[in-house]
Design a protein around this motif. Structure first.
Motif, PDB file in Angstrom:
ATOM      1  N   ASN A  42       0.824  -1.204   0.000  1.00  0.00           N
ATOM      2  CA  ASN A  42       0.000   0.000   0.000  1.00  0.00           C
ATOM      3  C   ASN A  42       0.859   1.256   0.000  1.00  0.00           C
ATOM      4  O   ASN A  42       2.022   1.242   0.412  1.00  0.00           O
ATOM      5  N   GLY A  44      -0.193   4.860   1.674  1.00  0.00           N
ATOM      6  CA  GLY A  44      -1.319   5.401   2.433  1.00  0.00           C
ATOM      7  C   GLY A  44      -2.296   4.281   2.700  1.00  0.00           C
ATOM      8  O   GLY A  44      -1.901   3.189   3.108  1.00  0.00           O
ATOM      9  N   ASP A  45      -3.561   4.526   2.435  1.00  0.00           N
ATOM     10  CA  ASP A  45      -4.557   3.482   2.667  1.00  0.00           C
ATOM     11  C   ASP A  45      -5.021   2.829   1.364  1.00  0.00           C
ATOM     12  O   ASP A  45      -6.028   2.150   1.332  1.00  0.00           O
ATOM     13  N   GLN A  78       0.730  -5.468  10.036  1.00  0.00           N
ATOM     14  CA  GLN A  78       0.196  -4.276  10.680  1.00  0.00           C
ATOM     15  C   GLN A  78       1.317  -3.571  11.410  1.00  0.00           C
ATOM     16  O   GLN A  78       2.286  -4.188  11.847  1.00  0.00           O
ATOM     17  N   ARG A  80       2.329   0.738  13.192  1.00  0.00           N
ATOM     18  CA  ARG A  80       1.935   2.119  13.399  1.00  0.00           C
ATOM     19  C   ARG A  80       3.196   2.961  13.559  1.00  0.00           C
ATOM     20  O   ARG A  80       4.238   2.473  13.995  1.00  0.00           O
ATOM     21  N   ASP A  81       3.084   4.221  13.196  1.00  0.00           N
ATOM     22  CA  ASP A  81       4.244   5.106  13.211  1.00  0.00           C
ATOM     23  C   ASP A  81       4.766   5.385  14.615  1.00  0.00           C
ATOM     24  O   ASP A  81       5.970   5.473  14.822  1.00  0.00           O
ATOM     25  N   VAL A  88      -2.118   0.548  11.197  1.00  0.00           N
ATOM     26  CA  VAL A  88      -2.259   0.416   9.750  1.00  0.00           C
ATOM     27  C   VAL A  88      -2.096  -1.055   9.396  1.00  0.00           C
ATOM     28  O   VAL A  88      -1.137  -1.697   9.825  1.00  0.00           O
ATOM     29  N   ARG A  89      -3.032  -1.588   8.646  1.00  0.00           N
ATOM     30  CA  ARG A  89      -2.938  -2.966   8.159  1.00  0.00           C
ATOM     31  C   ARG A  89      -2.808  -2.915   6.651  1.00  0.00           C
ATOM     32  O   ARG A  89      -3.478  -2.121   5.996  1.00  0.00           O
ATOM     33  N   GLU A  90      -1.953  -3.782   6.127  1.00  0.00           N
ATOM     34  CA  GLU A  90      -1.806  -3.793   4.676  1.00  0.00           C
ATOM     35  C   GLU A  90      -1.345  -5.161   4.184  1.00  0.00           C
ATOM     36  O   GLU A  90      -0.648  -5.886   4.890  1.00  0.00           O
TER      37      GLU A  90
END
Length: 137
Positions: A42, A44-45, A78, A80-81, A88-90
């Motif tokens: 990904n 972003g989303d 997954q 996160r910053d 965030v999952r991708e």
């Protein structure tokens, strides 16, 4: 008696030339380094890297650098910053390469793959994991 002693010394000397098994690895396996690269798909989303994009990247960047073989698996990661940021999952791909022993220039070839991926798909990072494993082919 002298001949028996000489033969015993010769056998003991030759046994010292054989490579002993690596501690911790079962007989028949040897310790080597395994590299795993984790590629997020990904930006972003939104999905940034399509199946066609990945296939082209595999053909143009990975296969020429690792023609002897590798494995690619699908993943879902997954992250996160920072603490408190949304998770965030991708979807992703995991490239696994059993490096030769000694690894020679393989780490540099892996770095080139990472750099090419980040540049081509505008990605912030690619997770790299190196581990020792007992392997046999």
């Amino acid at each position: 008696m002298r001949r028996a002693l000489l033969s015993l010394c010769l056998i003991a000397g030759l046994a010292g030339c054989a490579s002993p098994p690596v501690p911790g690895c079962p007989v028949g396996l040897e310790a080597t380094t395994v590299a795993a690269l984790y590629f997020g798909l990904n930006a972003g989303d939104r999905l940034r890297v399509t199946d066609a994009d990945w296939a082209r990247f595999l053909d143009e960047e990975i296969t020429p650098r690792f023609p002897d073989g590798f494995t690619v698996t699908e993943s879902l990661g997954q992250w996160r910053d920072n603490p408190g940021a949304p998770i965030v999952r991708e979807p992703g791909k995991v490239l696994t390469v059993v490096l030769p022993h000694p690894p020679g220039d393989a780490p540099g070839r892996l770095s080139a793959v990472v750099d090419a991926y980040k540049r081509r798909f505008d990605q912030q990072s690619v997770l790299r994991v190196y581990s020792t494993a007992c392997v046999a082919f």
